[in-house]
Design an enzyme around this catalytic site. Structure first.
Site: not given
Length: 328
Positions: A34, A95
């Protein structure tokens, strides 16, 4: 065991994919990255991953992982998938993979030059529900398929949500329109030839919030709508000359309804309900991906398949700009 690094601390990773990776027989989460080191360390600790990184590039350079899962905003998917492939990592990317089919071509080149596995995370193609639909259609359980009907909707007007931010790849078609398209293509083995569409956008956000689509597959037609500002609904119906198949809760398995298929064959007076108690579609996806990486037989979503699905969505956007048909 395929060692995964998670590239960001996005909700889909925390709630769905990381638990599935840890539950899988041949995968393990070994690292989280992160831009906020504290967030990376906290999520890594939550799932028992030994490594945390304060930058994405640092994790990609590490030999503690073999593969990455990318749940970044859609607009960043291809960029970081290429970086991961060039770092020699296998890539499972959320996706939609891209916002235009042409954007996927550089990723195919990166996959090929680095000889790594890259796959779009269409978990539905691994779900027992959809494998059963494909089987029923193939065996002619409803006669000749004539029409596919679908709907996928939810309500979200949060201005801070990435689904409502055009620059991040927001919109109904990228977020959920890809599901009726991939599910129909997967279960029928057919490709659309042309489409008509109505596409409406939010006046404040600028994102598409509704699309009504008609697609010509040659031997059958498809009609579906998706919306991000309508009440929750999910359904897919495959209607043939002798009966129909209705798929309930087809995409978010068991979240908005039961995981089941209703088969009605009126010619042979057959009516059946197929129930699936625990599809574990994210786990099945992870295990298939790991088997493919290991060189074992596994049916995973290829980038070439992703190109075909994105061409469908691209054509819907074009068709929404005028009356009449648009070639896929």
């Amino acid at each position: 065991m395929l060692r995964f690094g998670i590239l960001s601390t996005a909700r889909i990773a925390r709630d769905a994919v990381m638990p599935a990776l840890q539950d899988a027989e041949n995968c393990v989460v070994t690292a989280v990255a992160s831009r906020d080191m504290a967030k990376a360390r906290a999520l890594a600790d939550r799932f028992g991953a030994p490594h945390a990184f304060g930058s994405y590039d640092e994790m990609l350079a590490s030999d503690t992982i073999d593969a990455v899962y990318i749940p970044l905003p859609t607009s960043q998917h291809v960029e970081w998938a290429i970086k991961a492939a060039d770092a020699g990592k296998h890539v499972l990317v959320e996706k939609p993979l891209a916002l235009k089919a042409s954007e996927i071509e550089p990723l195919i080149a990166a996959r090929d030059r680095n000889r790594v596995m890259v796959s779009e995370a269409f978990m539905v193609t691994y779900a027992p529900v959809w494998l059963k639909v494909r089987e029923l259609l193939k065996e002619g359980a409803i006669g000749e398929l004539k029409h596919v009907q679908g709907a996928f909707s939810y309500f979200n007007r949060d201005a801070a949500n990435m689904r409502n931010i055009p620059e991040l790849g927001g919109g109904a078609l990228p977020d959920i329109g890809v599901y009726p398209t991939i599910a129909t293509r997967f279960s029928t083995g057919s490709e659309p030839r042309r489409v008509q569409a109505v596409v409406r956008r939010d006046p404040d956000f600028g994102t598409d919030i509704y699309a009504s689509v008609k697609a010509d597959f040659g031997s059958f037609e498809m009609s579906f709508y998706v919306a991000t500002q309508m009440a929750n609904r999910q359904v897919m119906v495959f209607h043939g000359t002798e009966g129909y198949i209705e798929v309930k809760s087809p995409f978010n398995a068991d979240r908005w309804g039961p995981e089941e298929i209703e088969l009605s064959n009126q010619k042979h007076t057959v009516s059946q309900i197929f129930r699936f108690q625990d599809s574990r579609q994210y786990r099945r996806q992870a295990e298939a991906f790991a088997r493919a990486v290991a060189g074992e037989e596994a049916d995973v979503v290829t980038l070439e398949n992703s190109v075909m699905n994105q061409r469908f969505i691209d054509a819907v956007y074009r068709a929404g700009q005028h009356d009449g048909w648009e070639t896929v």
